[in-house]
Motif scaffolding. Structure first.
Motif, PDB file in Angstrom:
ATOM      1  N   ALA A 283       1.092  -2.392  -4.155  1.00  0.00           N
ATOM      2  CA  ALA A 283       1.624  -1.184  -4.796  1.00  0.00           C
ATOM      3  C   ALA A 283       0.495  -0.207  -5.093  1.00  0.00           C
ATOM      4  CB  ALA A 283       2.372  -1.554  -6.073  1.00  0.00           C
TER       5      ALA A 283
ATOM      6  N   GLU B  78       7.220  -5.432 -12.174  1.00  0.00           N
ATOM      7  CA  GLU B  78       7.974  -6.000 -11.060  1.00  0.00           C
ATOM      8  C   GLU B  78       9.457  -5.963 -11.388  1.00  0.00           C
ATOM      9  OE1 GLU B  78       6.441  -9.843  -9.839  1.00  0.00           O
ATOM     10  OE2 GLU B  78       4.492  -9.371 -10.723  1.00  0.00           O
TER      11      GLU B  78
ATOM     12  N   HIS C 246       1.482  -2.053 -14.365  1.00  0.00           N
ATOM     13  CA  HIS C 246       2.140  -2.646 -13.206  1.00  0.00           C
ATOM     14  C   HIS C 246       3.387  -3.380 -13.683  1.00  0.00           C
ATOM     15  CE1 HIS C 246       2.659  -6.332 -10.548  1.00  0.00           C
ATOM     16  NE2 HIS C 246       2.967  -5.313  -9.772  1.00  0.00           N
TER      17      HIS C 246
ATOM     18  N   THR D  96       9.077   2.110 -15.384  1.00  0.00           N
ATOM     19  CA  THR D  96       7.652   1.825 -15.530  1.00  0.00           C
ATOM     20  C   THR D  96       6.961   2.943 -16.305  1.00  0.00           C
ATOM     21  OG1 THR D  96       7.750   0.684 -13.388  1.00  0.00           O
ATOM     22  CG2 THR D  96       5.562   1.132 -14.277  1.00  0.00           C
TER      23      THR D  96
ATOM     24  N   ASP E 248       7.607  -3.767  -6.562  1.00  0.00           N
ATOM     25  CA  ASP E 248       6.439  -3.658  -7.441  1.00  0.00           C
ATOM     26  C   ASP E 248       6.117  -2.188  -7.638  1.00  0.00           C
ATOM     27  OD1 ASP E 248       5.595  -6.447  -7.852  1.00  0.00           O
ATOM     28  OD2 ASP E 248       5.283  -6.446  -5.698  1.00  0.00           O
TER      29      ASP E 248
ATOM     30  N   ALA F  19      -0.794  -9.457  -7.866  1.00  0.00           N
ATOM     31  CA  ALA F  19       0.586  -9.041  -7.614  1.00  0.00           C
ATOM     32  C   ALA F  19       0.728  -7.528  -7.490  1.00  0.00           C
ATOM     33  CB  ALA F  19       1.498  -9.551  -8.726  1.00  0.00           C
ATOM     34  N   ALA F  20      -0.271  -6.778  -7.990  1.00  0.00           N
ATOM     35  CA  ALA F  20      -0.182  -5.313  -7.990  1.00  0.00           C
ATOM     36  C   ALA F  20      -0.852  -4.669  -6.791  1.00  0.00           C
ATOM     37  CB  ALA F  20      -0.808  -4.756  -9.270  1.00  0.00           C
TER      38      ALA F  20
END
Length: 401
Positions: free
Chosen positions: A365, A53, A51, A96, A32, A361-362
């Motif tokens: 990170a 993945e 963000h 990213t 991530d 989910a972030a």
């Protein structure tokens, strides 16, 4: 006199910084990356710019899983894996940046944990605690072109801590409230909580690993169904929980041990899964996945009852009103429903970090972007009450491009 490059690095301390946080969890499913804008003096607000993945290729994931807690391993292959992951992390940060059209000034890379032993054990005549996160930061610094903070855990361990959990620094910064007591629960491969009573000072924060998060669920799903994880908890929803198996597993010493404590594949990896499957032998495959899911839910709720506070049940209800979920487990609706049912008698209402502007989910990170930012400014960012360290410590090591 200072050269141009040295002036640039000094100037980074005086203005807002965009930091890339890079996290690979104990599930070893991928990487991530979070892009975060931070002020020089960190307050409770930051801006998440993006963000993304990046799943590990199958062969890379297999190599990582094989190296984790291996009784034997090739030194050459471990060295190669370190550099390979450095390349992978570099590519992830660059992709990213390109996706969100942002250039970072700093990278905070947690790396991939291959081994974590927070408790000292006798080794060659000395009591040694040890941890190892791999993924060569010099490669990242060279390819991305900015300094990289990595290897966050050893500084806390050198100060007598267990090297984990470190995310409570972000939890306290983001979720502390003057009136509402909150338990912040991350469900990654391992599950961990941060208990923050209303208006708590940092020294009053309680944080520890509660046990397996997705790790056991993922392992039995892959073993029995050939899938890497139980998407949305659909398999578990079709099964019946074997309560006797869950009760037996919760008798293990880890669950009864008071914090500070930390866990990894050493506690809940291959050997634990093998024992778990033996306990479920001759049962329907769906029941096994349901039981693994219930083990995560019940172990979290049990940890709250036992260790989040020393007060009576009535006082506990007054102290904590919300549990805020993050991590991959927050996407498993069956797990969330089981957890909500377990927490209802404790007066805890389940919410999600997404409601606070931080996608679940972030979160981890983002945490390592924040920790890297603190390290760059030479500020301590462990919470001794969470890790058991004797003192606050500046975490990590810096690699320059």
């Amino acid at each position: 006199m200072h050269g141009p490059r040295e002036h640039d690095l000094m100037g980074m301390n005086k203005k807002n910084m965009i930091v890339a946080g890079v996290m690979s969890g104990t599930s070893a499913d991928g990487v991530d990356v979070a892009l975060v804008r931070l002020e020089p003096r960190l307050h409770t607000r930051f801006e998440l710019l993006g963000h993304a993945e990046y799943p590990y290729p199958k062969k890379v994931r297999a190599a990582v899983l094989a190296a984790m807690n291996a009784s034997q391993a090739s030194v050459a292959d471990l060295s190669r894996l370190n550099f390979l992951l450095g390349e992978f992390y570099s590519d992830a940060v660059l992709a990213t940046e390109q996706q969100f059209r942002v250039k970072v000034a700093l990278v905070g890379c947690h790396g991939q944990t291959l081994y974590h032993q927070g408790e000292p054990q006798l080794f060659l005549g000395r009591q040694i605690a040890a941890t190892w996160q791999t993924g060569e930061p010099a490669i990242i610094a060279a390819k991305v072109g900015v300094p990289v903070v990595s290897d966050f855990r050893p500084a806390d361990m050198a100060a007598g801590g267990k090297g984990a959990p470190l995310v409570p620094f972000l939890d306290y910064m983001l979720f502390r409230d003057a009136r509402v007591g909150r338990i912040v629960q991350n469900i990654g491969g391992i599950a961990n909580l941060t208990a923050i009573s209303a208006n708590a000072a940092p020294r009053n924060v309680v944080a520890f690993d509660t046990g397996p998060g997705n790790m056991v669920i993922d392992a039995v799903t892959e073993k029995l169904f050939g899938r890497p994880f139980d998407r949305g908890g659909k398999i578990a929803a079709s099964g019946r929980v074997l309560d006797q198996v869950v009760s037996g597993m919760l008798q293990r010493a880890f669950f009864r041990k008071p914090p500070p404590k930390t866990a990894g594949r050493e506690e809940f990896g291959r050997d634990f899964v093998r024992e778990f499957l033996r306990s479920c032998r001759d049962c329907r495959k769906q029941d096994v996945v349901a039981t693994a899911t219930a083990l995560t839910a019940k172990s979290i709720a049990d940890a709250v009852r036992r260790f989040a506070t020393d007060n009576s049940a009535s006082a506990r209800k007054a102290a904590f009103q919300e549990m805020i979920l993050s991590g991959g487990g927050a996407k498993n609706s069956t797990l969330v429903a089981m957890l909500a049912s377990e927490l209802a008698p404790l007066g805890l209402h389940v919410r999600f970090s997404d409601e606070f502007g931080l996608p679940s989910a972030a979160k981890e990170a983002v945490a390592f972007a924040v920790l890297a930012h603190e390290t760059w400014h030479r500020r301590a960012s462990n919470i001794p009450s969470a890790t058991g360290a004797r003192r606050a410590a500046v975490l990590g090591k810096i690699s320059y491009p």
